[in-house]
Design an enzyme around this catalytic site. Structure first.
Site, PDB file in Angstrom:
ATOM      1  CE  LYS A  15      -1.649   3.091   2.402  1.00 22.23           C
ATOM      2  NZ  LYS A  15      -1.707   4.256   1.524  1.00 22.23           N
ATOM      3  N   GLY A  43       7.025   5.774   7.790  1.00 23.99           N
ATOM      4  CA  GLY A  43       6.144   6.937   7.776  1.00 23.99           C
ATOM      5  C   GLY A  43       6.290   7.721   9.059  1.00 23.99           C
ATOM      6  CB  SER A  44       4.169  10.315  10.490  1.00 19.10           C
ATOM      7  OG  SER A  44       2.939   9.632  10.580  1.00 19.10           O
ATOM      8  N   GLY A 103       2.984   5.281  12.962  1.00 13.35           N
ATOM      9  CA  GLY A 103       3.779   4.157  13.469  1.00 13.35           C
ATOM     10  C   GLY A 103       3.235   3.650  14.799  1.00 13.35           C
ATOM     11  CD  GLU A 121      13.746   2.127   9.924  1.00 14.47           C
ATOM     12  OE1 GLU A 121      14.011   3.241  10.448  1.00 14.47           O
ATOM     13  OE2 GLU A 121      14.387   1.095  10.182  1.00 14.47           O
ATOM     14  CB  CYS A 176      13.373   9.844   7.463  1.00 11.76           C
ATOM     15  SG  CYS A 176      14.207   8.695   6.379  1.00 11.76           S
ATOM     16  CD  GLN A 194       5.637  18.359   5.002  1.00 10.19           C
ATOM     17  OE1 GLN A 194       5.092  17.325   5.321  1.00 10.19           O
ATOM     18  NE2 GLN A 194       6.380  19.054   5.868  1.00 10.19           N
ATOM     19  CD  GLU A 199      10.188  13.844  10.627  1.00 12.08           C
ATOM     20  OE1 GLU A 199       9.051  13.369  10.747  1.00 12.08           O
ATOM     21  OE2 GLU A 199      11.143  13.220  10.135  1.00 12.08           O
TER      22      GLU A 199
END
Ligand code: NAD
Length: 479
Positions: free
Chosen positions: A170, A223-224, A228, A245, A279, A326, A381
């Protein structure tokens, strides 16, 4: 219309989404089918049916398919790089580099399919033999972010398939094009029906099905942090294997004894290239007193020369931000930094159009100075071209500042001192350490990942990928 791949067939979805070029929002890259819950379930069922035979396929069969896919990706680097730059907004050289990386990853894991073996161990009991072998985990769900549209799907798909798993991929909703191209290449390379399924669609809908379905034995997610955490909870609830990750707030330390050109080059690259949307980007530049003012002056000078423009135009250094959400987040953090008392010494201005008047999500890279470790711009972040400088008294304080974060993905140091470089490599709390190099930009054949809040579970890539995509079996035989 680009369709989903389920059980070896390309199928329409109940809905479609438009893939928009962030360099020119009038340009539609394509219409991509969006799967729903029912299609995600069909994909999982197809993978479940296909996995046992794929798990028993010969290493030669798996080598041939992965190697052919790698060759096609490498041969089509210019075209696939163009698609990637068009849908994500990184510059064409960066996008082509990412495609090459994806091709090399398939070549590497083609070889790993042949090399996977086990151990024969003498038993502590007389007359007994012990064999330790690796088997596929089963059906693996792969959930990927938008910032590496081909490399991240590649570094999950290649080991998953090499070790005999069936997968449901996905990809991120914003960038389905590169993942679709990858699925098309692998399908034509000869994967049996159901071994690879592509379901494009919303995370909260299609992604959630992967998390909740007991037939999915493992989830690999990038992802974020927020997503996560949800994934971890869902997987623990049904004891599925998972790896995460997530984010970073990566430090780059610049010491008084650094080569100024090396330090500025590395900071510019890892802070702003790929529009800061990596990242592994350095968003905290921790600079000691003696070089601070010279370093800031040189950064500002070099930043003035950065060309922010259409990602696919020759000479562009920085492409657009990926989308309006973003961009709004980046601008919000620039306001937060100013309100916190940080000094914006360069950039930070949005540009509604590029040099040719095309509408896009452009932002001039921003540099803050006079920042403190407690500021939100140094703790959270941002995921954009927004970088802070933190002043440090000496190496010891710089190291403490570098480690003062809940993240631990990548860390860098610019120094000519072997003593400090060696100490930093040993004591910085990060999964990856760079000396006189940008914090972003890594090799494809060695482990990738972090610690603390950045990562969870076994490392990705290189030979370490086997830890996640296989499960170990220990067999005892009485002769
Ligand atoms: P995101 O968490 O919003 O989305 C990632 C993926 O998860 C997407 O495919 C999304 O559709 C899916 N998803 C969302 N909700 C879900 C749910 N409830 N169930 C299942 N799936 C769901 O992240 P993003 O905005 O696409 O990517 C940016 C983030 O990725 C940044 O935080 C960045 O640091 C991180 N990232 C980390 C690494 C790394 O290796 N550590 C690499 C690249 C990006």
């Amino acid at each position: 219309m680009f369709q989903n791949l389920i059980n070896g067939e390309w199928v329409e979805g109940p809905r479609a989404s438009r893939n928009i070029n962030p360099s020119d929002t009038r340009d539609v890259v394509g219409e991509y089918a969006q799967a729903d819950v029912a299609q995600a379930c069909l994909a999982i069922e197809a993978a479940t049916r296909a996995q046992p035979a794929w798990g028993l396929s010969t290493p030669q069969q798996r080598f041939d398919i992965l190697d052919a896919a790698g060759s096609e990706i490498l041969a089509r680097r210019a075209e696939l790089g163009d698609l990637l730059a068009r849908e994500e907004g990184k510059t064409l050289p960066e996008a082509i580099g990412e495609v090459v990386r994806a091709g090399n990853i398939f070549k590497f894991f083609a070889g790993e399919a042949l090399r996977s073996g086990g151990d024969v161990v003498p038993s502590v009991r007389p007359g007994v033999g012990v064999e330790v072998t690796r088997e596929p985990v089963g059906v693996v769900g792969l959930i990927t972010p938008w910032n590496f549209p081909i490399a991240i799907p590649a570094w999950k798909l290649a080991p998953a398939l090499a070790f005999g798993n069936a997968v449901v991929l996905k990809p991120a909703d914003l960038v389905p094009g590169s993942a679709w191209a990858l699925a098309d290449i692998l399908h034509r390379a000869g994967l049996p029906p159901g071994v690879l399924n592509l379901v494009m669609g919303r995370g909260s809908e299609v992604g959630q099905v992967l998390l909740d379905d007991r037939q999915v034995n493992a989830i690999s997610f990038t992802g974020s942090v927020a997503t996560g955490a949800r994934i971890a909870q869902a997987c623990v609830a049904r004891m599925a294997k998972f790896q995460l990750e997530m984010g970073g707030k990566n430090p780059m330390v610049v010491l008084d004894d650094a080569d100024l050109g090396v330090a500025v080059g590395a900071a510019l690259n890892s802070g702003f290239f790929s529009t800061g949307q990596r990242c592994t980007a350095s968003s905290r530049l921790i600079v000691t007193e003696g070089i601070h003012d010279r370093f800031v002056a040189a950064m500002v000078e070099r930043m003035k020369a950065l060309k922010v423009d259409d990602a696919r135009k020759a000479g562009t250094d920085i492409g657009p931000v990926v989308d309006d959400k973003q961009l709004a987040q980046d601008l919000q953090y620039i306001d937060i930094g100013k309100a916190e008392g940080a000094r914006l010494v360069a950039g930070g201005e949005p540009m509604a159009t590029n040099a040719d008047g095309a509408p896009g999500y452009y932002l001039r890279p921003a540099l803050f100075t006079e920042t403190t470790k407690a500021m939100r711009i140094n703790r959270e972040e941002i995921f954009g071209p927004v970088v802070s400088v933190i002043r440090a008294k000496d190496y010891e304080e710089a190291l403490a500042l570098a480690n003062d974060t809940e993240f631990g993905l990548s860390a860098g140091i610019a120094t000519t001192s072997l003593k400090h470089a060696t100490h930093f490599k040993r004591h910085v709390q990060a999964g990856m350490v760079m000396v006189n190099l940008p914090t972003a930009g890594v090799d494809y054949h060695v482990p990738f990942g972090g610690r603390k809040g950045s990562s969870y579970g076994p490392r990705e890539q290189g030979r370490y990928a086997a830890e996640f995509y296989t499960t170990v079996k220990t067999a005892y035989t009485q002769a």
